[in-house]
Structures are given as C-alpha cells and as structure tokens.
Motif scaffolding. Structure first.
Motif, PDB file in Angstrom:
ATOM      1  N   CYS A  34      22.840  44.037  56.245  1.00 28.17           N
ATOM      2  CA  CYS A  34      23.315  43.972  57.706  1.00 28.17           C
ATOM      3  C   CYS A  34      22.708  42.685  58.263  1.00 28.17           C
ATOM      4  CB  CYS A  34      22.552  45.002  58.574  1.00 28.17           C
ATOM      5  SG  CYS A  34      23.052  44.984  60.331  1.00 28.17           S
ATOM      6  N   ASP A  35      23.471  41.695  58.699  1.00 26.10           N
ATOM      7  CA  ASP A  35      23.059  40.303  59.220  1.00 26.10           C
ATOM      8  C   ASP A  35      22.639  40.275  60.794  1.00 26.10           C
ATOM      9  OD1 ASP A  35      23.888  39.995  56.495  1.00 26.10           O
ATOM     10  OD2 ASP A  35      25.264  38.212  57.175  1.00 26.10           O
ATOM     11  N   ASP A  36      22.082  39.391  61.032  1.00 24.90           N
ATOM     12  CA  ASP A  36      21.700  38.750  62.223  1.00 24.90           C
ATOM     13  C   ASP A  36      20.539  39.215  63.048  1.00 24.90           C
ATOM     14  OD1 ASP A  36      23.916  37.040  62.043  1.00 24.90           O
ATOM     15  OD2 ASP A  36      24.956  38.116  63.048  1.00 24.90           O
ATOM     16  N   GLY A  37      20.222  40.577  62.870  1.00 24.28           N
ATOM     17  CA  GLY A  37      19.258  40.994  63.456  1.00 24.28           C
ATOM     18  C   GLY A  37      18.958  41.404  64.934  1.00 24.28           C
ATOM     19  N   TRP A  42      22.895  31.688  69.379  1.00 23.71           N
ATOM     20  CA  TRP A  42      23.225  30.442  70.129  1.00 23.71           C
ATOM     21  C   TRP A  42      24.779  30.591  70.501  1.00 23.71           C
ATOM     22  CZ3 TRP A  42      25.878  26.168  68.572  1.00 23.71           C
ATOM     23  CH2 TRP A  42      26.180  26.321  67.024  1.00 23.71           C
ATOM     24  N   TYR A  43      25.295  30.973  69.180  1.00 21.67           N
ATOM     25  CA  TYR A  43      26.802  30.713  69.311  1.00 21.67           C
ATOM     26  C   TYR A  43      27.667  31.713  70.005  1.00 21.67           C
ATOM     27  CZ  TYR A  43      26.771  33.768  65.343  1.00 21.67           C
ATOM     28  OH  TYR A  43      26.324  34.933  64.249  1.00 21.67           O
ATOM     29  N   GLU A  44      26.867  32.822  70.236  1.00 18.82           N
ATOM     30  CA  GLU A  44      27.379  34.111  70.925  1.00 18.82           C
ATOM     31  C   GLU A  44      27.327  33.436  72.596  1.00 18.82           C
ATOM     32  OE1 GLU A  44      27.843  38.053  68.360  1.00 18.82           O
ATOM     33  OE2 GLU A  44      26.047  37.753  69.861  1.00 18.82           O
ATOM     34  N   ALA A  90      16.298  36.434  54.561  1.00 19.00           N
ATOM     35  CA  ALA A  90      16.332  35.459  55.708  1.00 19.00           C
ATOM     36  C   ALA A  90      17.750  34.967  55.781  1.00 19.00           C
ATOM     37  CB  ALA A  90      15.748  34.106  54.858  1.00 19.00           C
ATOM     38  N   HIS A  91      18.078  34.598  56.881  1.00 25.26           N
ATOM     39  CA  HIS A  91      19.396  34.317  57.447  1.00 25.26           C
ATOM     40  C   HIS A  91      19.370  32.764  58.075  1.00 25.26           C
ATOM     41  CE1 HIS A  91      23.584  35.270  58.027  1.00 25.26           C
ATOM     42  NE2 HIS A  91      23.510  35.601  59.144  1.00 25.26           N
ATOM     43  N   SER A  92      18.672  31.893  57.671  1.00 31.83           N
ATOM     44  CA  SER A  92      18.314  30.543  58.146  1.00 31.83           C
ATOM     45  C   SER A  92      17.455  30.645  59.297  1.00 31.83           C
ATOM     46  CB  SER A  92      19.806  29.849  58.363  1.00 31.83           C
ATOM     47  OG  SER A  92      20.260  30.263  59.851  1.00 31.83           O
ATOM     48  N   SER A 101      18.226  29.070  62.389  1.00 34.61           N
ATOM     49  CA  SER A 101      18.775  29.127  63.597  1.00 34.61           C
ATOM     50  C   SER A 101      20.249  29.213  63.598  1.00 34.61           C
ATOM     51  CB  SER A 101      18.590  27.583  64.529  1.00 34.61           C
ATOM     52  OG  SER A 101      19.255  26.698  63.742  1.00 34.61           O
ATOM     53  N   HIS A 102      20.814  29.562  62.404  1.00 29.59           N
ATOM     54  CA  HIS A 102      22.198  29.952  62.289  1.00 29.59           C
ATOM     55  C   HIS A 102      23.125  29.182  62.473  1.00 29.59           C
ATOM     56  CE1 HIS A 102      25.364  32.996  61.680  1.00 29.59           C
ATOM     57  NE2 HIS A 102      24.586  33.653  61.549  1.00 29.59           N
ATOM     58  N   PRO A 103      23.087  27.727  61.898  1.00 25.42           N
ATOM     59  CA  PRO A 103      24.133  26.768  62.337  1.00 25.42           C
ATOM     60  C   PRO A 103      25.118  26.949  61.163  1.00 25.42           C
ATOM     61  CG  PRO A 103      22.233  26.051  60.905  1.00 25.42           C
ATOM     62  CD  PRO A 103      21.832  27.328  61.104  1.00 25.42           C
TER      63      PRO A 103
HETATM   64 ZN   LIG Z   1      25.148  35.880  60.742  1.00 22.31          ZN
END
Ligand SMILES: [Zn+2]
Length: 350
Positions: A105-108, A144-146, A238-240, A242-244
């Motif tokens: 599951c991504d993003d947290g 941030w992109y949401e 880990a998912h980066s 800052s999610h760029p």
């Molecule tokens: Zn994501």
C-alpha cells in the motif's frame, strides 16, 4: 495495431462478461501465477467521513467492504505472504510458496492506520506500506500534488504562478484540468523539495484556503502513527522523500529522494528499510536511471505500479504490481492475479 484496437474493443467485454464467467467457473484459479508470485498495490480506503469523493483523486482508494472481500478472496485461492517472508526469500534465494501474493500500500495516508490496519489484522495478513519521508515528521501535511489539484481545480494557474513560468505550456494549461495539473506536477518535480515547498506557498497565498472534509483521507501519517503501523507487525518501505516524478529530478536530487528516504525512515523507525516503491511507478515516470539509483541505494527490491515493464523479464528492482482501484471488480482482480490479463495485454503488444 489491429491487435491493439481489438484489445480496446474487447476490454469492456473482458471486464463485464468474460472475466466474470471465467472467475465463476473456477477456470482462472487453475492458472499458475506468471513468475510464481504476484504483488498487489493499494493506496488506502475511502473513509465514511469523506463526503464528496472525486473519482480522479479518489479512484485509487477502495471501500472497506470491497477491501475485506478481496483479502478473503486472496486468502481462499492464494497464499498471502508476509512482507518479511518475501524478503527472506530474496536474501536466502529460496523460492516462495506456490501461488504467493504480497500485499502493498503506497503513500501512507492516515486511513491506512485507522481503517486499513484493523481489517488487515482481523484477516490475519501483513502488508508492506510505502511511505514518504514526510511521515518521519510530526507535521507531514498532505501529498503536495493532491493539494495542487485542489488549488488548481477551480482556477487554472496564472503564468506567473507556474513553477517554471518561462517554460509554461499554455496549451496544456488551457486544456482540461487533469492535463494542466499533470503538466504543472511534472514541472514542479524539477524543483528540489525546498524550492517546490516555497513555490507551493506562493500558490497557496494566491488561492482560497483548501478546505478538506476528512483528515483520514488527506493527511499523511506522522511519525508516531508510522511507528504504530510498524509496531502492529506491518513492514514499512520507502516511497521517496517528497513524491516527485523522479524522471524529472536532477541526478543529485534523484539520489537525495531515494537514499534520503531510506536513511530518514531507518532513523525514525530504528530498522532497516529494504524495499522501495517508485512514486507514480509507471514507464512515463521511471526509467533506467531511476532503477540504477534504487539499486545503488541498496534496496533488496523496488516496485513499479504497473504490470508491464518495457524491459522484460522484470527484475526485483523493476518488480511489477497489480494496481487495484475503486473500479476493480473481484473477477478482474482474479484475472490479473492469474496472469490472464497480462498475457492478453502482452499478446496485444501493450
Ligand atoms: Zn505514491
């Protein structure tokens, strides 16, 4: 080309007639998983207090009852393995049990702790949660992109508010909101995290404040909540930072996004972070350079968010995943898990 067109024409037929018929007849369960195992990706649940879902942003979330149904289905037909079992298999070189399925599951988002975890626990299964380094802080905010989507939804960005005004693409900005949002998101990904934060502050100052109906839907886990997820027996990846869109980052920023997220999460949790999920995770946002960076960072595996990778066969650093969305029906999930869907796509040259 003809096969491609044929696939487009038959897709609704597959979804609404063929997959349900094959699922209910039991035929799909007789197929072996391609590669011996499958990885499924979720993004969280639609919570009851989120009163006005927007299918564009919420399309990756599932209703709780659908999520539980899917877990029960996978438990009945497959062997849902714990993420640590997956890692042991990588390190030992021993194979996984037959028909192994790994849940991720991504993003947290906060709802992963408040709504998803209780269901996972009551069904007795583990999940690999990919979070950004924002969840190492006490005040992580939202993706941030949401937020950008909310800020742009009612009013396109004026040229001076664009992250790269001199390069802003008026054609994209004048088009539909989704294309304009993606274009700005790509350009903003070229800014390092600090400059992107400053740019977003400038946009916020020019727009009405974003009012969010549900904290569980929008807010990212903060560090003590992340520890709760980990203490509950779930594995954190880990998912980066800052999610760029990683393919837009400079070489230095790419390394920082990948290695920095590993080290920050390891420090926050006091345990090794061995798995990475590429943000957005499709061929438009991930290429050989990003795969090399994840390899050099020392991850045991790195996961895409698509079932097809241009360089086949995939490796552990380009591990495909079955992306489940709000629209995914149980027969469709069964067709994806069985590998039938991927075989048909492959035959269609996609
Ligand atoms: Zn994501």
């Amino acid at each position: 080309m003809m096969v491609f067109l044929l696939m487009r024409l038959v897709s609704p037929l597959l979804r609404h007639a063929i997959y349900p018929a094959l699922h209910h007849s039991g035929w799909l369960r007789r197929l072996d998983l391609p590669g011996g195992f499958a990885v499924v990706s979720y993004h969280g649940l639609l919570t009851a207090d989120h009163s006005s879902p927007d299918l564009f942003l919420d399309g990756n979330l599932l209703r709780p009852e659908a999520f539980r149904k899917q877990l029960r289905f996978m438990k009945s037909r497959y062997r849902v393995i714990h993420p640590e079992e997956f890692r042991d298999s990588i390190l030992s070189g021993k194979g996984l049990p037959p028909r192994a399925v790994l849940l991720t599951c991504d993003d947290g988002l906060l709802n992963t702790l408040t709504d998803m975890l209780p269901i996972l626990r009551s069904e007795g299964v583990g999940c690999l949660f990919f979070v950004t380094a924002a969840s190492c802080s006490e005040n992580p905010g939202m993706l941030w992109y949401e937020e950008l989507y909310h800020l742009m939804r009612n009013q396109p960005l004026e040229r001076h508010l664009h992250p790269a005004p001199e390069e802003s693409n008026d054609a994209a900005a004048a088009g539909d909101i989704h294309a304009a949002w993606w274009s700005v998101l790509m350009d903003a990904s070229r800014l390092d995290a600090k400059r992107r934060g400053e740019w977003l502050n400038r946009v916020r100052a020019q727009r009405p404040a974003v009012k969010l109906d549900s904290e569980k839907r929008w807010r990212l886990l903060h560090v003590s909540e992340l520890k709760q997820l980990s203490d509950a027996g779930m594995t954190i990846g880990a998912h980066s930072k800052s999610h760029p869109v990683l393919s837009q980052c400079s070489d230095d920023e790419l390394r920082e996004e990948i290695c920095g997220s590993k080290s920050k999460l390891e420090k926050a949790l006091g345990r090794e972070i061995w798995a990475f999920a590429y943000p957005f995770g499709n061929p438009a946002t991930v290429g050989d350079r990003e795969v090399r960076a994840a390899t050099e960072a020392g991850f045991n595996c790195a996961l895409l968010n698509v079932e097809h990778w241009y360089a086949s066969p995939p490796t552990l650093l380009t591990q495909p995943r079955i992306h489940v969305s709000l629209r995914t029906t149980l027969p469709e999930l069964a067709a994806h898990l069985s590998g039938l869907h991927a075989r048909l796509q492959h035959a269609a040259g996609r």
